[in-house]
Each structure stands twice: as C-alpha cells, then as structure tokens.
Design an enzyme around this catalytic site. Structure first.
Site, mmCIF file in Angstrom:
data_model
loop_
_atom_site.group_PDB
_atom_site.id
_atom_site.type_symbol
_atom_site.label_atom_id
_atom_site.label_comp_id
_atom_site.label_asym_id
_atom_site.label_seq_id
_atom_site.Cartn_x
_atom_site.Cartn_y
_atom_site.Cartn_z
ATOM 1 C CD GLU A 116 61.006 -73.862 20.583
ATOM 2 O OE1 GLU A 116 62.137 -73.911 21.100
ATOM 3 O OE2 GLU A 116 60.680 -74.532 19.598
ATOM 4 C CG ASP A 140 67.720 -70.538 26.744
ATOM 5 O OD1 ASP A 140 68.501 -70.265 27.675
ATOM 6 O OD2 ASP A 140 67.463 -71.699 26.394
ATOM 7 N NE ARG A 175 95.427 -68.653 34.527
ATOM 8 C CZ ARG A 175 95.297 -68.901 35.824
ATOM 9 N NH1 ARG A 175 94.310 -68.369 36.504
ATOM 10 N NH2 ARG A 175 96.161 -69.688 36.433
ATOM 11 N NE ARG A 278 92.496 -72.872 34.656
ATOM 12 C CZ ARG A 278 93.227 -72.722 35.774
ATOM 13 N NH1 ARG A 278 94.466 -72.278 35.702
ATOM 14 N NH2 ARG A 278 92.717 -73.009 36.939
HETATM 15 O O1 F6P Z 1 65.964 -73.362 28.399
HETATM 16 C C1 F6P Z 1 66.550 -72.945 29.543
HETATM 17 C C2 F6P Z 1 67.799 -73.731 29.843
HETATM 18 O O2 F6P Z 1 68.379 -73.132 30.981
HETATM 19 C C3 F6P Z 1 68.805 -73.835 28.700
HETATM 20 O O3 F6P Z 1 69.537 -72.675 28.493
HETATM 21 C C4 F6P Z 1 69.609 -75.037 29.127
HETATM 22 O O4 F6P Z 1 70.230 -75.683 28.045
HETATM 23 C C5 F6P Z 1 68.583 -75.910 29.745
HETATM 24 O O5 F6P Z 1 67.526 -75.084 30.174
HETATM 25 C C6 F6P Z 1 69.103 -76.722 30.883
HETATM 26 O O6 F6P Z 1 68.095 -77.538 31.392
HETATM 27 P P1 F6P Z 1 68.300 -78.462 32.678
HETATM 28 O O7 F6P Z 1 68.181 -77.592 33.881
HETATM 29 O O8 F6P Z 1 67.197 -79.455 32.593
HETATM 30 O O9 F6P Z 1 69.650 -79.077 32.578
#
Ligand code: F6P
Length: 371
Positions: A116, A140, A175, A278
């Site tokens: 996006e 995502d 758990r 956990r």
């Molecule tokens: O948008 C893809 C994503 O993997 C998200 O799910 C996650 O919050 C983010 O990127 C993590 O980004 P980075 O690798 O920069 O920590």
C-alpha cells in the site's frame, strides 16, 4: 512508445517478489523486445541511480527464490527522503530527483511491485506524469482493489504450520499459547492461519477484543476437558477502548513498529486463568523462504499482466486479482486506478465468509457479545 522499462520492489520483502521480477523481465523481453532496468532497494535506487539492466540470464532460477534480488526498502519515500549522497541534512521532496534519474536511465515507464505504501507513492509519481503500473505484494494482503497480494499465501502457510506445531506442545503441557502474527491494520493472516490452523481465538485489528472473553473461552474449554487453548493474534490487534502495542514509535510512519501484544496478553491473562500462558512471536519468519506454488503463479500472472498493461498504454493503474483463482470462472486480472489503492489499507470485512464460518464453528474473536 516504450522501449525500456524500469522495475523496483518497494516496501518490506515478501515471498514471490523474485517470481514477479522474472515475469516482468521475461514478458518485456520475449513478448515486446524491450529492455529492463532494475532499481535497487525500492525507491532508494531509483532516486540515487543504483540501477542495472536485467536480462534473461539475471532471472534464471528466480521462480523459487524468496526475497528480492533487487533489495527492498520500506523507508525510501521520494517525497520525504534524505541521503548524504544528495547533501541532505534533513528529509525533503526528492520526487524530481527520481524523475531525473529515470530520464538519465532512458526509462520510458516504471513497474512498481509494492504494498500500500509503495503503491501510494506510485500514484503520486503518476500524478507528476510518470508512466507507472503497480503490482500488489505484501504478506498482509491489505492492498485495496485486489483479493490477493503476492506473499500472502506463503505467510499463511508458514503461520498455519506454526499453529499446527504449537497445538501438539500446547496440548502436552495444558497451556494457553498466544501466537503473534503480522498484520498491522488488517487481520488477514490471523484470520486465514487461525481458521486453517484450528485456533480457538482469533484477534484482529478490525475487532477490538475483551480480556474477559478470552478468559471465558479458556474456561469453557477446560469445562470440556480441553486443557489447552490456541490464540492467533495479529500484531495490530487491540483491546476494546485501548490502543495497539508498539515496539517503537517515532515521527515518521516507518518509525512505528508494531509488536508486543502477545507478551502483554500473556501478562494480563496469567493471573486470570489456571493454565500456564506462553507467547510466541512469529515475526519475519512469515516473510522469508520459498514462495508457495500459489504465490509463484500469482506473481507470474501479475508481473506479466503489468507489462501487458503498459504495452496497451495503461498508466497510473495497478494490476489486481478479482477473486481467488480457484477455477476458470473466478480467475481474472483487472486494472484498477492507483488512486483507489491510495485510499488506505483493505481491512477484513466483518461479514467476510471466513469470519462467518469461524463464528459458526465456535471460534472466538474476543467479542463481549459472543455466544
Ligand atoms: O507490511 C509487511 C510487514 O511485514 C508488516 O506485517 C509488519 O508490521 C512490517 O512489515 C514489518 O516491517 P519491518 O520488517 O520493517 O520491521
């Protein structure tokens, strides 16, 4: 008239990016006789001029390789960019620098493979006159206008396997296992992996949860002699009336890193339930590794369709999947305006068939009014 195109992979990486690059390069060369320039590290390479020609030899064997041979960056926004090579002391608008670089590389059009954020930038560049076509990728699955994005299927496969593995150990030790999955604004991974992996509770950003309901699920299961509970929780999930949990925040969007919801829940649930609680954070395991066949085919179809779209004269659009490619009648690639993608992430609709099915099976979404 196009003779030469650029391509970049923006945002976080996702399994299938290399398959998409292969499709772009092969279609451009074999079908249209164009040359292709790959820019490194997302928009950063397109601003700083780190580009190289990609021929058929460069994409050989790429179908199955995770990551991206070009590198990726989720920090390089040409409209707010800072780099010592450019003599910057603070971030500024470098969109003109990017357009000048593309001209220097004699690139007539650009294919942006991104999520996006990268596609919203592509939209803004298209408004400045750049011939651009987008290809949706992100684990995502939250890009507006497409049912599926490159990388999602692999991430769901990895997350489901993790849930399967946690089931056996959770059962052995009686758990409550909290599995934190990626998904900032949208709970697509948690929903799909949660259903496929038989989670008892699924927590998504779209449905703020209550702690009481999770406790009630644990108790209900214990009453049925089920002494373990599996909770699939999206990193962006938040309690009703509360906030999401961040590992770190900052002034720019990319400074915000989600993370910590499962540990917070572990601490809150521990005094409330008799079982040991956990937390497991799956993290970047969801982004790595070999793409599934579904991601390879999706990336191939979308990458190739992006080049076809440019050849037809389409500009400022993203190639998108209309629905899941389960059969001939439902398989379709369409073009949607990048302006539509720039309207924000695609959330899970609360009447989604998988949400309905999960509810029918007694899976909890942590809602106070369930049952
Ligand atoms: O948008 C893809 C994503 O993997 C998200 O799910 C996650 O919050 C983010 O990127 C993590 O980004 P980075 O690798 O920069 O920590």
């Amino acid at each position: 008239m196009i003779r030469r195109i650029g391509v970049l992979t923006g945002g976080g990486d996702a399994p299938g990016l290399n398959s998409a690059l292969r499709a772009v390069v092969k279609t451009a060369i074999l079908r249209y006789g164009w040359t292709v320039v790959g820019f490194e590290d997302g928009y950063e390479g397109a601003i700083l001029g780190r580009g190289r020609e990609l021929g058929l030899d460069d994409v050989r064997g790429l179908l199955v390789r995770g990551g991206t041979i070009l590198g990726a960056s989720n920090r390089a926004d040409p409209f707010w960019f800072q780099h010592p090579e450019l003599g910057d002391t603070e971030p500024r608008d470098h969109s003109a620098t990017l357009l000048a670089t593309l001209e220097r590389f004699a690139v007539d059009a650009l294919v942006v493979i991104g999520g996006e954020g990268s596609l919203t930038i592509a939209h803004r560049l298209s408004q400045l006159g750049l011939a651009v076509v987008g290809v949706p990728k992100t684990i995502d699955n939250d890009v507006r206008g497409t049912a599926w994005t490159i990388g999602f299927d692999t991430a769901v496969t990895t997350a489901t396997e993790a849930l399967d593995r946690l089931h056996t150990t959770a059962e052995s030790h009686h758990r409550v296992m909290l599995v934190e999955l990626m998904g900032r604004d949208a709970g697509w991974i948690a929903l799909h992996a949660g259903v496929a992996g038989g989670a008892d509770v699924i927590l998504m950003p779209e449905l703020p949860f209550t702690l009481e309901r999770i406790v009630a699920v644990v108790e209900r299961r214990r009453a049925r002699s089920r002494h373990f509970t599996i909770v699939a929780v999206a990193e962006g999930a938040r309690p009703a009336g509360g906030e999401a949990v961040f590992e770190r925040t900052g002034p720019l969007p990319y400074h915000r890193k989600y993370g910590g919801i499962s540990v917070m829940l572990q601490q809150q649930l521990t005094p409330l339930v008799p079982s040991e609680v956990r937390a497991v954070v799956l993290g970047h395991l969801q982004r790595g590794g070999t793409p599934t066949p579904a991601d390879r085919t999706l990336a191939t179809a979308l990458g190739s369709a992006a080049v076809d779209a440019l050849a037809r004269g389409e500009r400022g659009v993203m190639v998108a999947v209309r629905s899941h490619p389960t059969g001939r009648a439902t398989w379709g690639i369409v073009q949607i305006p990048l302006a539509e993608v720039a309207r924000g992430p695609r959330l899970v609709p609360l009447d989604h068939p998988l949400v309905e099915a999960a509810r029918a099976l007694g899976i909890s979404f942590g809602q106070a009014d369930e049952e």
